[in-house]
Write a protein that holds these residues in place. Structure first.
Motif: not given
Ligand code: FES
Length: 615
Positions: A35-48, A76-80
């Motif tokens: 899951d990348f709920p914010c689309g991988g924009r580093g905003k939601c912190g959910k891709c921990r 870490r956050l997978a999207c960042l």
């Molecule tokens: S998907 Fe939101 S911070 Fe990574």
């Protein structure tokens, strides 16, 4: 350039990637569901996730979204997080990528009337006395047998025709709709006429393989919508399609490729070939519909939220690259408006709301909440941005309704919860959140404004939960739903004040939407004969909890009926019956769309729906 080895644990899968890509890109390359709920924009912190080997220094955004202890343990956050050398990635949950998807649907009686029919012909070979050209010969034989041949044969069909007729010794099966011949096959294939109905959800895709001659369901298949890797919600995907170079085709190809996989899987399950599938019907919200067709949905994100088209759309499978029979046809159901799409039309078709004598309320809560009210006299519809809270993406411990999610919570005899798949909890999904908040309200742990009460404010009855009512370091109040030993990662799952606020916004939007539709239709709750809850979430949520928090008016509690995946049932109906498909077009025309943001007094109504009912 040196490539980096990325090892995914605990499955021990290795892939090689160029340095510099993010862990998110690596996960997608490896084909894991994540899951990348914010689309991988580093905003939601959910891709921990944890990177035990190869973790690079955290970015400022990671420092902000992750606590010190987590950073020290190489979370870490997978999207960042970028890959700069050989790396080991610990996947927290993708090892069991089974999503709880609703396949069952409402029962609906329809008359079988397939879009395409087959007829077997035994033609007389031409001779010197009968020199009729191949096409005219086939056309006349087809019409004599009772099917329409039409007068505009496809060039492709003509090119293959002489060989097909002669190789099969003039024994062929003709495939035709009401207007023309679409295909000619050697010998008798009339025993193979299948179709597949797709419900393309923002999160999941479900396909039903049907025998068009009998209506029998031969297989049901499902998968995560691969577009989720570009963002959990439609807005993120619209942005990706509109602003990223090649974004639209990437999203389009992702869904076509997934559908092709599901087509193969369904045919395999039924012991058939994908070439035995001749028709495909499709429902989805307006964004999914546009992306499926490869149409830019960009204007859906901009007021006045105009879709590119509303009407039903018939096209060949070849045009979209769907791998079914080469003569296959696609039937996309129509949309109603920018945020009330073909999936809602499917719900209305399946539940016959447009034919209902009494007034009914249909609610389909997915990533958005679509609401339709009315009867055969008049139907009014609106859409609310209700989904993220119910799908877990904006909830601190939130997750989708999949393995590991707390799906139901009870307070009757002490706090108890159930976890999908059993075992320890990993997070909470929408139905669990609804139960939990309803319980907090009914137990007096939270007041009607949604404020979690401090231990010293609790009534004697609620005192037994005093040690669960905590204040986080940030000063935010929270209720401990699952203690550390009860969770997968040893961190408690909380319902925070912020989570309750998110739920209030979502339930307030739906409740206000219902009020608006009642006003628009000019009726009150007494007039509503039935509330139909569609979609997976609607099927899993406890109607009592939904009414206790005011998501659905309390007066309607005894009239609530879950109808399962009604959108999918509508897609099946449209696949099996030309009349039902035509009716879908009529429903879209008939249903009046109400734009809530333009509705006078909506913000006042919405604000008045934020509080919880008093009892
Ligand atoms: S998907 Fe939101 S911070 Fe990574």
């Amino acid at each position: 350039m040196k490539r980096c080895k990325v090892t995914f644990q605990p499955v021990n899968q290795e892939i090689y990637v160029s340095p510099g890509i993010t862990v998110k890109d690596a996960i997608n390359l490896a084909g894991f569901e994540f899951d990348f709920p914010c689309g991988g924009r580093g905003k939601c912190g959910k891709c921990r996730l944890q990177i035990p080997t190869g973790a690079v220094a955290p970015t400022p955004a990671e420092q902000e979204l992750l606590d010190e202890e987590s950073l020290a343990k190489d979370f870490r956050l997978a999207c960042l997080a970028r890959i700069t050398g050989d790396t080991v990635v610990e996947l927290p949950y993708v090892t069991t990528p089974k999503h709880q998807i609703l396949i069952a649907a409402v029962e609906k009686q329809i008359r079988l009337e397939p879009h395409l029919n087959k007829i077997y012909l035994e033609m007389d070979p031409p001779d010197l006395q009968h020199q009729q050209p191949d096409w005219e010969h086939l056309r006349d034989s087809t019409e004599q047998a009772g099917l329409t041949a039409g007068d505009k044969p496809a060039l492709e069909l003509l090119r293959a025709l002489p060989q097909t007729l002669r190789a099969a010794n003039w024994r062929v099966t003709v495939l035709a709709d009401q207007e023309k011949i679409w295909g000619v096959e050697p010998l008798n294939t009339t025993d193979r006429l299948l179709g597949i109905a797709f419900d393309i959800g923002t999160t999941t895709v479900v396909g039903y393989l049907l025998d068009l001659r009998t209506g029998q369901e031969l297989a049901a298949v499902s998968a995560l919508n691969p577009q989720t890797r570009y963002g959990a919600d439609v807005i993120t995907r619209i942005a990706f399609a509109s602003h990223e170079e090649g974004g639209l085709s990437e999203l389009h190809e992702a869904i076509i490729s997934e559908l092709n996989g599901l087509i193969g899987e369904a045919a395999g399950q039924a012991g058939m070939q994908r070439e035995d599938i001749y028709t495909v019907s499709v429902v989805g919200n307006t964004t999914m519909h546009h992306l499926f067709l490869g149409i830019n949905p960009g204007n859906l994100a901009l007021a006045p939220y105009i879709p590119v088209l509303q009407q039903p759309m018939v096209l060949t499978a070849r045009e979209l690259g769907l791998q079914v029979n080469p003569a296959g046809m696609i039937y996309a159901l129509p949309n109603i408006a920018g945020y009330v799409g073909a999936d809602t039309v499917g719900v209305l078709l399946a539940t016959d709301l447009d034919w209902s004598e009494g007034i009914k309320l249909a609610i389909d809560i997915g990533t958005n909440g679509e609401i339709v009210l009315g009867s055969k006299e008049r139907l009014v519809a609106c859409s609310t941005a209700a989904g993220p809270a119910f799908e877990g993406s904006q909830i601190s411990g939130g997750m989708r309704g999949t393995i590991g999610a707390i799906d139901h919570v009870r307070f009757d005899d002490g706090l108890k919860f159930t976890v999908i798949g059993g075992g320890r909890a990993q997070g909470i999904c929408g139905s669990g959140l609804l139960d939990a908040v309803a319980g907090l309200l009914q137990q007096g742990i939270m007041d009607f404004r949604g404020r979690i009460l401090s231990p010293d404010q609790l009534t004697a009855e609620a005192e037994r939960y005093a040690d669960r009512s905590v204040k986080l370091e940030s000063g935010v109040k929270a209720f401990v739903l699952a203690t550390a030993p009860e969770t997968v990662d040893g961190r408690p799952i909380m319902i925070t004040q912020g989570d309750i606020r998110e739920l209030q916004l979502a339930k307030g939007a739906i409740a206000a939407g219902i009020q608006v539709l009642l006003e628009r239709l000019g009726c009150d709750l007494d007039a509503v004969a039935e509330v139909l809850l569609a979609g997976a979430f609607g099927n899993y949520l406890d109607p009592h909890s939904a009414c206790a928090i005011g998501l659905i008016p309390q007066a309607l509690e005894s009239r609530v009926r879950p109808v399962g995946n009604a959108a999918g049932a509508g897609a099946k109906a449209a696949l099996l019956s030309r009349s039902e498909y035509r009716r879908a077009g009529m429903i879209a025309d008939f249903t009046e769309y109400v734009e809530l943001s333009a509705y006078p007094n909506f913000s006042h109504l919405f604000a008045s729906c934020l509080n919880f009912p008093l009892g």
